[in-house]
Design a protein around this motif. Structure first.
Motif, PDB file in Angstrom:
ATOM      1  N   LYS A 164      20.257  50.750   4.770  1.00  0.00           N
ATOM      2  CA  LYS A 164      19.685  50.305   6.055  1.00  0.00           C
ATOM      3  C   LYS A 164      18.381  51.045   6.364  1.00  0.00           C
ATOM      4  O   LYS A 164      18.119  51.417   7.514  1.00  0.00           O
ATOM      5  N   ASP A 166      15.614  49.815   6.662  1.00  0.00           N
ATOM      6  CA  ASP A 166      14.815  49.039   7.624  1.00  0.00           C
ATOM      7  C   ASP A 166      15.025  49.512   9.067  1.00  0.00           C
ATOM      8  O   ASP A 166      14.203  49.237   9.936  1.00  0.00           O
ATOM      9  N   SER A 195      17.315  48.869   1.337  1.00  0.00           N
ATOM     10  CA  SER A 195      17.548  47.983   2.482  1.00  0.00           C
ATOM     11  C   SER A 195      17.815  46.577   1.951  1.00  0.00           C
ATOM     12  O   SER A 195      16.996  46.021   1.206  1.00  0.00           O
ATOM     13  N   LYS A 197      18.011  44.097   3.892  1.00  0.00           N
ATOM     14  CA  LYS A 197      17.217  43.207   4.758  1.00  0.00           C
ATOM     15  C   LYS A 197      15.842  42.973   4.136  1.00  0.00           C
ATOM     16  O   LYS A 197      15.373  41.854   4.070  1.00  0.00           O
ATOM     17  N   THR A 198      15.199  44.055   3.657  1.00  0.00           N
ATOM     18  CA  THR A 198      13.833  43.922   3.142  1.00  0.00           C
ATOM     19  C   THR A 198      13.804  43.842   1.612  1.00  0.00           C
ATOM     20  O   THR A 198      12.770  43.518   1.038  1.00  0.00           O
ATOM     21  N   GLY A 199      14.917  44.162   0.961  1.00  0.00           N
ATOM     22  CA  GLY A 199      14.952  44.169  -0.504  1.00  0.00           C
ATOM     23  C   GLY A 199      14.563  45.508  -1.119  1.00  0.00           C
ATOM     24  O   GLY A 199      14.654  45.684  -2.336  1.00  0.00           O
ATOM     25  N   GLU A 200      14.147  46.457  -0.289  1.00  0.00           N
ATOM     26  CA  GLU A 200      13.732  47.790  -0.792  1.00  0.00           C
ATOM     27  C   GLU A 200      14.809  48.449  -1.658  1.00  0.00           C
ATOM     28  O   GLU A 200      15.978  48.528  -1.253  1.00  0.00           O
TER      29      GLU A 200
ATOM     30  N   TYR B 170      18.029  44.021  15.908  1.00  0.00           N
ATOM     31  CA  TYR B 170      17.574  44.254  14.529  1.00  0.00           C
ATOM     32  C   TYR B 170      18.635  43.980  13.474  1.00  0.00           C
ATOM     33  O   TYR B 170      18.366  44.098  12.285  1.00  0.00           O
TER      34      TYR B 170
END
Lengths: 213, 213
Positions: A164, A166, A195, A197-200, B170
């Motif tokens: 997480k 993000d 993350s 959510k962002t693909g990081e 979020y």
């Protein structure tokens, strides 16, 4: 008296964990025991790693929960082999539960099994399952002090995911403090910042796991 | 054999919990057992409630942790009486730990004691401490499915705090699903939506606790 019985329970667990380990080694199966607090992202990590890795290797999943089959239904809907273990109040998986689940799966040689443990940063770290790798997830909203409080979990991890990422801009999280806490317990453990959510960090994590197969 | 011993342990705990309950009743002391996952906001809620309530009532704190005194140092720095219990690996507080901590505190009549349990949504719910109120915190980033998975915790709660409301924009969190999950287990339990970042819901929560003193 209590201590003696606890010792017997742990040694019975260790014996079965050893059997599991031999079985996995003989069949060249990699097993990853995923441990974390409730809601840190255990199921999500399994889903995302399946997406990244299922072209390369046959994957099955063992889902541990106190109650419900919410998570196993998610994985099953993707078309993967999953066995649900409900511990009925028990706060961790043990080696015998894994043995039974693996019998039900009958996994292929050279395959990969994800084991989602019960959501709990305490008890699961004490029970050897015979797994190849202990993957511990800590998530940003839980705070940076977790390695200082849940020592055994971070000390015995083979790989740590900081999930997480993000959300880091919305909460107070001192990454240096978190990493120093881990390094004090487990100097060389790899830490992946991720993350979903962002693909990081997902490719880095799945590449690392592939390198360990 | 194992079951019998577990029964003995639980019944010994219940006896001491009953002693604690009588002691608290005789001295007109309110005790609030705060339970949640790691990082859901247990210490923060104690700090914020102390700020809101310490003009009205004498407050002391019992801090439970597997290791470390990070949280008790926070409370002590505010000038409040705090006793740290380190369980040394144990995944929950028990009635005897509370008994010893209360002896060390020697609380005033008509006072309030906050008990911060070990960060764990499983084991603490099985151990009666003799407390007046079980307060369970669930936080937005943990997800809306927690009541379906950690049944005993939500079923036995006297009050539930849904914390970190500021993060709801979020993350994916279906509040209706969360509340329906609780209502199915514990129909009339009050649920407070709270954010210590924005201040949302703190007055409502502290007013509710005051009404129960």
């Amino acid at each position: 008296m209590e201590i003696k019985i606890m010792k017997n329970i742990m040694s019975a667990n260790d014996d079965i964990a050893e059997e599991n380990r031999k079985y996995f080694k003989n069949k060249n199966i990699c097993t990853i025991n995923i441990m974390a607090s409730p809601g840190a992202g255990k199921t999500t990590i399994i889903v995302e790693l399946i997406k990244k890795m299922s072209k390369y290797i046959d994957i099955s999943v063992i889902e541990g929960d106190i109650a419900s089959s919410i998570d196993s239904e998610k994985i099953e809907s993707m078309g993967y082999k999953v066995v649900q273990i409900n511990t009925g109040g028990g706060c961790h998986l043990d080696a015998n539960m894994i043995k039974s689940a693996v019998e039900a799966i009958d996994p292929k040689e050279k395959s990969l099994i994800f084991i989602e443990n019960v959501g709990n940063l305490v008890c699961p770290s004490s029970f050897d399952l015979g797994e190849s790798m202990k993957l511990v997830i800590s998530s940003i909203p839980e705070g940076d002090d977790k390695p200082f409080k849940y020592i055994s979990m971070f000390e015995t991890a083979d790989v740590i995911v900081l999930n997480k990422m993000d959300l880091i801009k919305y909460v107070d999280f001192d990454k240096t403090n978190f990493i120093n806490g881990i390094k004090a317990l487990n100097l060389n453990v790899p830490i992946f910042e991720v993350s979903f959510k962002t693909g990081e960090g997902i490719i880095e994590l799945s590449d690392y796991i592939k390198s360990k197969l």
